[in-house]
Design an enzyme around this catalytic site. Structure first.
Site, PDB file in Angstrom:
ATOM      1  N   GLY A  14       0.824  -1.214   0.000  1.00  0.00           N
ATOM      2  CA  GLY A  14       0.000   0.000   0.000  1.00  0.00           C
ATOM      3  C   GLY A  14       0.846   1.247   0.000  1.00  0.00           C
ATOM      4  N   ALA A  15       1.813   1.288  -0.934  1.00  0.00           N
ATOM      5  CA  ALA A  15       2.787   2.388  -0.908  1.00  0.00           C
ATOM      6  C   ALA A  15       2.516   3.458  -1.962  1.00  0.00           C
ATOM      7  CB  ALA A  15       4.204   1.831  -1.079  1.00  0.00           C
ATOM      8  N   ASP A  66      -3.479  -7.127  -4.794  1.00  0.00           N
ATOM      9  CA  ASP A  66      -4.466  -6.901  -3.738  1.00  0.00           C
ATOM     10  C   ASP A  66      -4.042  -7.766  -2.549  1.00  0.00           C
ATOM     11  OD1 ASP A  66      -6.579  -6.974  -1.991  1.00  0.00           O
ATOM     12  OD2 ASP A  66      -8.101  -7.431  -3.501  1.00  0.00           O
ATOM     13  N   ASN A  93       1.832  -2.275   5.408  1.00  0.00           N
ATOM     14  CA  ASN A  93       1.126  -1.015   5.635  1.00  0.00           C
ATOM     15  C   ASN A  93      -0.297  -1.007   5.060  1.00  0.00           C
ATOM     16  OD1 ASN A  93       0.901   2.132   5.800  1.00  0.00           O
ATOM     17  ND2 ASN A  93       0.635   1.636   3.643  1.00  0.00           N
ATOM     18  N   SER A 145      -2.955   0.380  14.498  1.00  0.00           N
ATOM     19  CA  SER A 145      -3.700   1.625  14.729  1.00  0.00           C
ATOM     20  C   SER A 145      -3.926   1.783  16.219  1.00  0.00           C
ATOM     21  CB  SER A 145      -5.052   1.547  14.022  1.00  0.00           C
ATOM     22  OG  SER A 145      -5.906   2.567  14.516  1.00  0.00           O
ATOM     23  N   TYR A 159     -12.624  -2.879  11.776  1.00  0.00           N
ATOM     24  CA  TYR A 159     -11.269  -2.334  11.629  1.00  0.00           C
ATOM     25  C   TYR A 159     -10.510  -2.456  12.955  1.00  0.00           C
ATOM     26  CZ  TYR A 159      -7.690   1.304  10.845  1.00  0.00           C
ATOM     27  OH  TYR A 159      -6.507   2.007  10.737  1.00  0.00           O
ATOM     28  N   ALA A 161     -11.052  -4.419  15.451  1.00  0.00           N
ATOM     29  CA  ALA A 161     -10.784  -5.833  15.770  1.00  0.00           C
ATOM     30  C   ALA A 161      -9.646  -6.370  14.895  1.00  0.00           C
ATOM     31  CB  ALA A 161     -12.046  -6.659  15.565  1.00  0.00           C
ATOM     32  N   ILE A 191      -4.109  10.434  11.405  1.00  0.00           N
ATOM     33  CA  ILE A 191      -3.094  10.878  10.446  1.00  0.00           C
ATOM     34  C   ILE A 191      -3.827  11.455   9.231  1.00  0.00           C
ATOM     35  CG2 ILE A 191      -1.083  10.182   9.059  1.00  0.00           C
ATOM     36  CD1 ILE A 191      -0.667   9.817  12.126  1.00  0.00           C
TER      37      ILE A 191
HETATM   38  P1  NAP Z   1      -4.807   5.553   2.514  1.00  0.00           P
HETATM   39  O1  NAP Z   1      -4.464   6.986   2.443  1.00  0.00           O
HETATM   40  O2  NAP Z   1      -6.228   5.137   2.306  1.00  0.00           O
HETATM   41  O3  NAP Z   1      -3.844   4.726   1.522  1.00  0.00           O
HETATM   42  C1  NAP Z   1      -4.017   3.357   1.472  1.00  0.00           C
HETATM   43  C2  NAP Z   1      -2.915   2.731   0.663  1.00  0.00           C
HETATM   44  O4  NAP Z   1      -3.063   1.313   0.774  1.00  0.00           O
HETATM   45  C3  NAP Z   1      -2.990   3.064  -0.800  1.00  0.00           C
HETATM   46  O5  NAP Z   1      -1.681   3.130  -1.323  1.00  0.00           O
HETATM   47  C4  NAP Z   1      -3.758   1.875  -1.392  1.00  0.00           C
HETATM   48  O6  NAP Z   1      -3.367   1.549  -2.725  1.00  0.00           O
HETATM   49  C5  NAP Z   1      -3.261   0.754  -0.512  1.00  0.00           C
HETATM   50  N1  NAP Z   1      -4.226  -0.341  -0.409  1.00  0.00           N
HETATM   51  C6  NAP Z   1      -5.491  -0.333   0.052  1.00  0.00           C
HETATM   52  N2  NAP Z   1      -6.016  -1.550  -0.024  1.00  0.00           N
HETATM   53  C7  NAP Z   1      -5.070  -2.356  -0.566  1.00  0.00           C
HETATM   54  C8  NAP Z   1      -5.023  -3.712  -0.908  1.00  0.00           C
HETATM   55  N3  NAP Z   1      -6.076  -4.510  -0.712  1.00  0.00           N
HETATM   56  N4  NAP Z   1      -3.889  -4.209  -1.456  1.00  0.00           N
HETATM   57  C9  NAP Z   1      -2.808  -3.405  -1.661  1.00  0.00           C
HETATM   58  N5  NAP Z   1      -2.803  -2.100  -1.360  1.00  0.00           N
HETATM   59  C10 NAP Z   1      -3.930  -1.577  -0.821  1.00  0.00           C
HETATM   60  O7  NAP Z   1      -4.441   4.946   3.947  1.00  0.00           O
HETATM   61  P2  NAP Z   1      -3.396   5.446   5.054  1.00  0.00           P
HETATM   62  O8  NAP Z   1      -4.085   6.402   5.944  1.00  0.00           O
HETATM   63  O9  NAP Z   1      -2.116   5.810   4.413  1.00  0.00           O
HETATM   64  O10 NAP Z   1      -3.246   4.099   5.884  1.00  0.00           O
HETATM   65  C11 NAP Z   1      -2.124   3.247   5.786  1.00  0.00           C
HETATM   66  C12 NAP Z   1      -2.144   2.307   6.979  1.00  0.00           C
HETATM   67  O11 NAP Z   1      -2.140   3.070   8.177  1.00  0.00           O
HETATM   68  C13 NAP Z   1      -3.374   1.423   7.049  1.00  0.00           C
HETATM   69  O12 NAP Z   1      -3.036   0.137   7.490  1.00  0.00           O
HETATM   70  C14 NAP Z   1      -4.232   2.100   8.088  1.00  0.00           C
HETATM   71  O13 NAP Z   1      -5.108   1.209   8.737  1.00  0.00           O
HETATM   72  C15 NAP Z   1      -3.171   2.636   9.018  1.00  0.00           C
HETATM   73  N6  NAP Z   1      -3.618   3.735   9.872  1.00  0.00           N
HETATM   74  C16 NAP Z   1      -4.008   4.922   9.324  1.00  0.00           C
HETATM   75  C17 NAP Z   1      -4.439   5.946  10.167  1.00  0.00           C
HETATM   76  C18 NAP Z   1      -4.884   7.274   9.648  1.00  0.00           C
HETATM   77  O14 NAP Z   1      -5.397   8.066  10.448  1.00  0.00           O
HETATM   78  N7  NAP Z   1      -4.744   7.578   8.369  1.00  0.00           N
HETATM   79  C19 NAP Z   1      -4.469   5.746  11.549  1.00  0.00           C
HETATM   80  C20 NAP Z   1      -4.059   4.527  12.060  1.00  0.00           C
HETATM   81  C21 NAP Z   1      -3.635   3.531  11.210  1.00  0.00           C
HETATM   82  P3  NAP Z   1      -4.196   2.011  -4.051  1.00  0.00           P
HETATM   83  O15 NAP Z   1      -4.094   3.503  -4.067  1.00  0.00           O
HETATM   84  O16 NAP Z   1      -3.443   1.377  -5.145  1.00  0.00           O
HETATM   85  O17 NAP Z   1      -5.581   1.496  -3.911  1.00  0.00           O
END
Ligand code: NAP
Length: 250
Positions: A14-15, A66, A93, A145, A159, A161, A191
């Site tokens: 997910g980069a 995926d 990630n 998280s 989420y 869980a 974030i």
């Molecule tokens: P984001 O902005 O929604 O970005 C998600 C990234 O993950 C995108 O690059 C997306 O790729 C990729 N992705 C989603 N589903 C995927 C799948 N099934 N297979 C491969 N790639 C996938 O999310 P983020 O906020 O950066 O979150 C990243 C991580 O941090 C997650 O695990 C999230 O639970 C955790 N987190 C986030 C927060 C927050 O507040 N943002 C807080 C706590 C934890 P595509 O663009 O190609 O779809």
């Protein structure tokens, strides 16, 4: 923190966007070769790889998969391993979150979330962790998280869980892969990324910032800094830990 990861190969799931993207950038800046996994954002991921190669003189490769799909994960591993002779760093990630009233959910919602946030991580870590163990070197960081620790919300029950289960998986893999492979998790708070764009309106962000000790919403850099530390030599004695990066939320 100045870090030299030259010659190491890293896979970040997910980069293409958000936190994962920033982790990939900081890894490349530290000299690591980077595999940028994405699901849907092909153009963005390929452009990122092009930019990282130009700017940091490293090897970068975008691979679609995926993470919630077992066949995709197997293909990701084989493509990664045929392009890079070994993987030294794995950052799990990729994650999904979908807000919905608790009573409106179905078991299917849980399955979908767990498929990406947990089962995919398990599958990828099982295969790459075994290779790292064989090589007697590896750094694995899972992105959990703070919803898994002290911020439970009924509208994100699946989420929350899945991330609690991810914490358990982190500790179990730390035991399984010790002593040469470090396995830790980071637990971000709020974030500022696309994941929150619908819920974190300016009003909500202002309100939430008031209950954060650092008085602000976090950035992808805040999380990436901790991830990079957990990959560095300096954190060699840290494994099996879930470390919050949430600006102080209780
Ligand atoms: P984001 O902005 O929604 O970005 C998600 C990234 O993950 C995108 O690059 C997306 O790729 C990729 N992705 C989603 N589903 C995927 C799948 N099934 N297979 C491969 N790639 C996938 O999310 P983020 O906020 O950066 O979150 C990243 C991580 O941090 C997650 O695990 C999230 O639970 C955790 N987190 C986030 C927060 C927050 O507040 N943002 C807080 C706590 C934890 P595509 O663009 O190609 O779809």
């Amino acid at each position: 923190m100045e870090m030299n990861l030259k010659g190491l190969n890293a896979l970040v799931t997910g980069a293409s966007r958000g936190i994962g993207r920033q982790i990939a950038i900081q890894l490349a800046r530290s000299g690591a070769n980077v595999i940028v996994n994405y699901n849907k954002s092909k153009k963005i991921a390929e452009q990122l790889c092009f930019d990282l190669q130009q700017k940091y003189n490293i090897k970068a490769l975008a691979i679609q998969a995926d993470i919630g799909n077992k066949n995709d994960v197997d293909r990701l591993v084989s493509t990664a391993c045929s392009n890079f002779n070994k993987i030294d760093i794995l950052v799990n990630n990729a994650g999904i979150c979908c807000d919905m009233e608790l009573c409106d959910r179905t078991v299917g919602c849980f399955e979908k979330t767990f498929q990406t946030n947990l089962f995919g991580v398990y599958q990828l870590t099982k295969i790459l962790g075994a290779k790292m163990k064989e090589n007697q070197f590896g750094k694995i960081v899972n992105v959990s998280s703070n919803n898994s620790i002290n911020g439970f919300y009924p509208t994100t029950i699946d989420y929350d869980a899945s991330k609690s289960a991810l914490n358990s998986l982190t500790k179990n893999f730390a035991i399984e892969l010790a002593p040469y492979v470090n396995v830790n998790a980071v637990a971000p708070g709020w974030i500022d990324t696309d994941m929150n764009k619908d819920v974190l309106t300016p009003d909500v962000a202002e309100l939430e910032a008031k209950r954060i000790l650092k008085n602000r919403i976090g950035t992808p850099e805040d999380v990436a800094n901790l991830v990079l530390f957990l990959i560095s030599k300096e954190s060699d004695y840290i494994t099996g830990q879930i470390i919050a990066v949430d600006g102080g939320m209780f």
